[in-house]
Design a protein around this motif. Sequence first.
Motif, short mmCIF file in Angstrom:
data_model
loop_
_atom_site.label_atom_id
_atom_site.label_comp_id
_atom_site.label_asym_id
_atom_site.label_seq_id
_atom_site.Cartn_x
_atom_site.Cartn_y
_atom_site.Cartn_z
N ARG A 134 0.81 -1.23 0.00
CA ARG A 134 0.00 0.00 0.00
C ARG A 134 0.84 1.27 0.00
NH1 ARG A 134 -2.54 0.08 6.11
NH2 ARG A 134 -0.57 0.30 7.19
N SER A 143 8.82 -7.57 14.15
CA SER A 143 8.24 -7.47 15.49
C SER A 143 7.11 -6.45 15.59
CB SER A 143 9.32 -7.11 16.51
OG SER A 143 9.52 -5.71 16.53
N SER A 144 6.87 -5.70 14.52
CA SER A 144 5.80 -4.72 14.62
C SER A 144 4.68 -4.96 13.61
CB SER A 144 6.36 -3.29 14.46
OG SER A 144 6.92 -3.13 13.19
N SER A 145 4.72 -6.13 12.98
CA SER A 145 3.66 -6.48 12.03
C SER A 145 2.87 -7.65 12.60
CB SER A 145 4.25 -6.88 10.68
OG SER A 145 5.04 -5.83 10.15
N SER A 146 1.67 -7.38 13.07
CA SER A 146 0.88 -8.48 13.64
C SER A 146 0.44 -9.44 12.53
CB SER A 146 -0.34 -7.92 14.38
OG SER A 146 -1.27 -7.39 13.47
N ASP A 147 0.19 -10.67 12.91
CA ASP A 147 -0.30 -11.67 11.93
C ASP A 147 -1.56 -11.17 11.24
OD1 ASP A 147 1.71 -13.36 12.66
OD2 ASP A 147 0.45 -14.79 13.75
N ARG A 148 -2.46 -10.61 12.05
CA ARG A 148 -3.75 -10.16 11.50
C ARG A 148 -3.54 -9.03 10.49
NH1 ARG A 148 -8.52 -12.02 13.77
NH2 ARG A 148 -8.04 -13.76 15.14
N PHE A 149 -2.59 -8.19 10.76
CA PHE A 149 -2.29 -7.08 9.85
C PHE A 149 -1.76 -7.63 8.52
CE2 PHE A 149 1.21 -4.15 8.45
CZ PHE A 149 0.41 -3.16 7.91
N ARG A 152 -4.47 -9.13 6.57
CA ARG A 152 -5.30 -8.08 5.96
C ARG A 152 -4.66 -7.55 4.68
NH1 ARG A 152 -5.57 -2.77 9.33
NH2 ARG A 152 -4.45 -1.72 7.68
N ALA B 27 -7.11 3.30 6.94
CA ALA B 27 -7.25 1.92 7.44
C ALA B 27 -6.99 1.95 8.93
CB ALA B 27 -6.24 1.01 6.76
N LEU B 28 -7.57 1.01 9.65
CA LEU B 28 -7.34 0.99 11.10
C LEU B 28 -6.05 0.21 11.39
CD1 LEU B 28 -8.48 1.97 13.79
CD2 LEU B 28 -9.57 -0.25 14.04
N ASP B 29 -4.95 0.95 11.54
CA ASP B 29 -3.66 0.32 11.80
C ASP B 29 -3.35 0.25 13.29
OD1 ASP B 29 -3.16 -0.03 9.13
OD2 ASP B 29 -1.91 1.75 8.92
N ALA B 74 -8.36 -7.04 16.54
CA ALA B 74 -7.65 -8.15 15.87
C ALA B 74 -8.43 -8.61 14.64
CB ALA B 74 -7.45 -9.30 16.86
N GLY B 77 -7.78 -6.55 11.71
CA GLY B 77 -6.42 -6.56 11.17
C GLY B 77 -5.56 -5.40 11.64
N VAL B 78 -5.74 -5.00 12.89
CA VAL B 78 -4.95 -3.89 13.43
C VAL B 78 -3.48 -4.30 13.54
CG1 VAL B 78 -4.52 -2.61 15.57
CG2 VAL B 78 -6.81 -2.68 14.57
N ARG B 79 -2.59 -3.37 13.24
CA ARG B 79 -1.15 -3.65 13.22
C ARG B 79 -0.51 -3.56 14.60
NH1 ARG B 79 1.62 0.82 10.06
NH2 ARG B 79 1.10 1.84 12.01
N VAL B 104 -1.29 -10.76 20.35
CA VAL B 104 -1.85 -10.49 19.02
C VAL B 104 -1.13 -9.40 18.24
CG1 VAL B 104 -4.17 -11.34 19.54
CG2 VAL B 104 -3.64 -8.95 19.94
N GLY B 105 -0.29 -8.61 18.91
CA GLY B 105 0.41 -7.56 18.17
C GLY B 105 1.35 -6.79 19.07
N PRO B 106 2.15 -5.90 18.45
CA PRO B 106 3.10 -5.10 19.23
C PRO B 106 2.40 -4.09 20.14
CG PRO B 106 3.15 -4.47 16.91
CD PRO B 106 2.25 -5.64 17.00
#
Lengths: 263, 304
Positions: A134, A143-149, A152, B27-29, B74, B77-79, B104-106
Amino acid sequence: MSDINRYAVFGGIYNNYLALTAVLDDAERRGAQETYCLGDLGGFGPHPDRVFSILQERGVMVMQGNYDHSIGNDLEDCGCGYSDPRDNHYAALSYAYTRAKTSARWRPYLRGLPSVLRRRWDQQRVLMAHGSPRKVNEFLWESSSSDRFLSRLLDEHEADILLVTHSGIPWQRQVERNRLVVNVGAIGRPANDGRTEVWYALVTVTGGRARAELIPVAYDHLRLASEMRAEGIPEEFAITIETGWWTTCLEILPAKERARGRY
Amino acid sequence: MTVRLPIVVPFSPSIDEAQAPEVPFSALDTVWFQLTGTLCNIACQHCFISCGPKENRVPMMTEATVRSYLSEAAELGVRDYYFTGGEPLLHPQFWTLAESVLAVGPLTVLSNGILIDGANAERARTLFDAARYSFDLRISLDGMSAEENDPVRGRGTFEAITRGIAELARVGLSPTITVVEHRTGMGSEQSRSQFLQFVVELGLSRPRVKFMPLLRIGREAERTHGYDSALAWYSPGPVEEALAERLLCSSSRLVTEHGVMICPILLDAPGAQLAKTLRQSMTPIALRWDACRTCVVDGLSCRT
C-alpha cells in the motif's frame, strides 16, 4: 505448466555493486531460474552507476523503490519515510551523494521501473512490493507487524505470497491459509546482526506450496568500505559495512529489532 | 489562603464543520487504549488532558472492555497497540492485559516511569523476552535536572522517573524517552543531542529521545495560555495525502471505557466521541478543534 519453481529475490542494493555480483553468483549456484530486485538501487554505498549494467547483463527483473523514484525524478528527498531528525540527517547525506553521482542517462530507466510486480508461481498469486503493497516507503518489521495485519494486507491486495524489502532486516512468516510474507532484507548493507554478510531470499514453489530460504552472502566488504571512504561517504556508513552493526537510521527500529543491535 | 481547585474545561469545537479540513480514513492500523482513563499518580502542569491522582472523570477501563476492543481490533487486522492514561501501570490488571495484547500484536506503553521499581522492571523484561512482538516502553521526562523537570511534572518526579529509567537499564531494556518542549529552545538541535547524552549517562544502551511540542489545552492552558482561536491555520476540504498519512486520525482510534474517540489528544473534546465500536468509527475526521493545529502545523505525532 511452467518448469520454473526457484526464484531469487533481493532488494536494497544501495550502490553495493560488489554484493550485487556476489548475490547473483550465489543465486545462480543454487539454481535460481528467475531473479528479482525489489528496488532501491542507490544510497549508502559508492559509485551508483556501477549497478545498472550488472542488473541488465544478468537479466534481473527490477522494480522501483522510493530511492529510484526520487533519483529518477530528480527530487530533493529520498522519500525514505524516516520521522526522526537524526535518521533524516544521515539519509539526506547519502541521498545527496547518490543524486550527484548518478548519471542523468539512468534517470529515465529509474523513472520507468514498475512500482509493483505481480506473478503466478504454481497457482500462487505473488505480489512484490518495495515497502508494503500500500505504500512504497512503509517499513514492515518482523516485530511490529501483527499476523492479523499481514493477513489483511494479503486479503486487500489479493496475494498468497508477499515479498517486500525497504526495512533492511530479513524475516519471513507463514500466516493463515498457508500464505507467506517475506521481507527479503537488503543486499546493500548488513542486517544489524554483527555479521558482514548481506541477505536475500530464495523462494521455491512446489505442489502449490511456497517456501523461502533467507540466505547470507559474503562479499568483499573491506573493499567496499575502503571505496566508501575514498568517496568521502560518512565514516558511520563504512563502519556498518565493516562491523555488521547499524550506526545510523536507528530511530525507526521497533524495540525488539533495536535490542538485537549494538547501538 | 486560597486553594486552587483543578479546573477541567472541555474544549468545544471552535471550527465550523463546513470550514474544517477533512482527514480521510485510510485503514485501522493502530488502537490506543485509554487504560486508566484520567487517573494518574502525578498531576503535570502541562497535562493536556488534566490527569491526576483524584481525576476519575474518564474512568479506568474494565478488563472486559479492554478484551472486547482487543478482539474487535484483531478481527479488523490492526497492526499495533498503545496503552496510555493517566498512568497505565496503575491499572490492577496491567501486566495480564499487556500480555494479552502482545499475543496479538506489538504494544507500546506510555508511562511516567515512577512505578517502575526493581520488580516491575524484571516483569517488563520477562514480557519483552517472551513476546513475539515488540514491547516498547515510553517514559516521559521533561528535563535533564530536577530544576527543569519538576516545575512541570511535580516535586520529586525527576528523581523518581530517572530511578525508574535506571531500573529498566539495569535489566537491559532501553525505553524511548519522550520530552515535552515546555520551554522555548528545548527542541533545538543542541538540546536534543545533550538530552541524548544525558540518557546514555542514565544507563540506556540504545538511547532514543522523542521531543514533542506542547498542546495548549487541559492544564497547560492554565499554566501558560490556550490557543488563539482567531489564527487561521486551516482551510476547508480534504488535507493533502502526505499530511493525512502523518496524522493519527487517518489510521488510529482511541478506545475508552465510554466508547471510541478520535485520538488521545481529543479525550475531553465534545464531539470527538465517534461510536461504541471500532467498526463504526472508521470514518473521515473533520479537524474542528484548535488542538488539531499542533498536529497539522507543529508536526506533533503521538506515534513512537
